[in-house]
Design a protein around this motif. Structure first.
Motif: not given
Lengths: 270, 270
Positions: B41, B70, B72, B75
């Motif tokens: 992230e 992935n 996350e 997103q």
């Protein structure tokens, strides 16, 4: 088994890459069939028959990934009994709005000899071959990058991939025992080119295994020798501040992508 | 200039191929930026900043082609200020219905060392190098295909491409003056392997041009010599019923695709 067709009036490489990436998300086996250069309605008709035959044989509608510049042929393909993915086209209309310019498909714009950088790529391949494995020490001034490392650490396939795919002139130089006296020093032929160097290293176990497949039970393949050589090159990389990468767990595509990302080296082709 | 980003937690090759094929339909220049291996992230946040900076600098929203395993990170990417194309995902749900199985994304399934056929490809590259340009005549029994033709008709880059991309063991053999007495006959080293042969030819003008770049004003590069050699090899192809292709107007991708389509040779990798 369900069939997956990749069809184009060009090489069908784009259809393959897209379709294969999509299907690889599923834990299912497919029968892959590529049909490139479908340039006439007559050819398209035979392809439709093939798709139909696969459907009748397997009872499962084939998946059909296609890209077509010719609109008559494209229209025909859209009528196949398969499940048809004209996967580029559905992005075109929204993208025209964003860009504010109508699309202007030209035959075989990608993957063809008409790409602007085609000759650069071929020249880079010739360069990579001529400068493989330390076979030529006098043309390093032309190199975009010089891969260094011990024998069998992945230099050659990576050089070729960088040349073929990206038009990057990649030489490669193997550190050998001639370079390693008591301690590995920067070889004379590489001095002056330090900013172009990129090091590869590899786990000793893996190197031992690869070398053993070539020369079983040799000193060259022994764990002791592998460990010694790797220790020396890694020390050199650190001492001379040569960026480096452990290739053990990476494919040539991954190594190449990491080299570009790390060095900021610009590819000649997208 | 508008920026086009290709972003992935893998190599980003799929994003590049898809995005580039789409953008090549437009008569517009883009600034291409690939960012591979965006696996955290934190890394994604810096990428979002880069996209934003390009937007602010150019005043045009960047196009962002991305694939992410992935969730996350995916997103986060979907929240960029660019125009975001998560181009694989929109096909996944409908495809799950067709196939009747939920998708099961695994990290780096494509273009990674974990692909089943990775070692086969590397072995094929080593084979192509060891059997380039007639340098080894004793391992043709291992070849999947043997490309033949005059010097500089495209054999070497094509062999390497077939090996790297498809895991096909491609040897190549150049017909030289040693093979051409009064008339070109099938060289002894190729006898017994006739079913594996595939011929390349090329227009005399183009061959003359390529050879002149290497050795200007040589007999090797002269139009007369080029014409003679090409006439001899084409006669041989016809006499021995060797399938062949004129490479003049084709890229190595196109030549390779045509060879696979003509011979029915099965690739080891999709």
């Amino acid at each position: 088994m369900r069939a997956a067709f990749y069809i184009s009036d060009g090489t069908a490489i784009t259809a393959e890459v897209f379709g294969h990436a999509l299907l690889s998300l599923f834990p299912v086996e497919f029968q892959h069939i590529t049909i490139p250069f479908v340039e006439t309605e007559q050819h398209a008709e035979t392809v439709l028959e093939q798709i139909k035959a696969h459907f009748e044989e397997s009872g499962q509608r084939p998946l059909v990934f296609y890209t077509m510049v010719n609109s008559e042929v494209r229209q025909l393909m859209s009528e196949s009994v398969g499940i048809n993915y004209n996967f580029l086209d559905q992005f075109v209309a929204p993208l025209e709005k964003v860009i504010g310019v109508p699309s202007k498909p030209e035959k075989h714009r990608t993957h063809s000899i008409h790409e602007k950088t085609y000759d650069i790529r071929i020249e880079a391949v010739n360069y990579a071959l001529a400068n493989d494995d330390g076979s030529n020490l006098k043309d390093y001034h032309e190199a975009d990058i010089i891969l260094v490392g011990v024998s069998r650490s992945g230099k050659t396939p990576t050089s070729l991939y960088l040349a073929l795919q990206y038009g990057i002139k990649a030489a490669n130089y193997p550190f050998t025992e001639d370079d390693m006296g008591d301690i590995l020093k920067m070889p004379a032929s590489l001095r002056g080119f330090q900013k172009k160097l990129f090091g590869l290293t590899i786990d000793a176990n893996r190197l031992h295994q690869i070398r053993s497949e070539r020369k079983a039970n040799s000193r060259y393949a022994s764990m002791q020798q592998c460990r010694m050589e790797l220790r020396e090159v890694e020390n050199l990389y650190r001492k001379e501040k040569i960026p480096f990468l452990n290739s053990t767990k990476f494919s040539i595509e991954e190594i190449s992508a990491k080299i570009l990302a790390t060095t900021g080296l610009q590819r000649k082709k997208y």
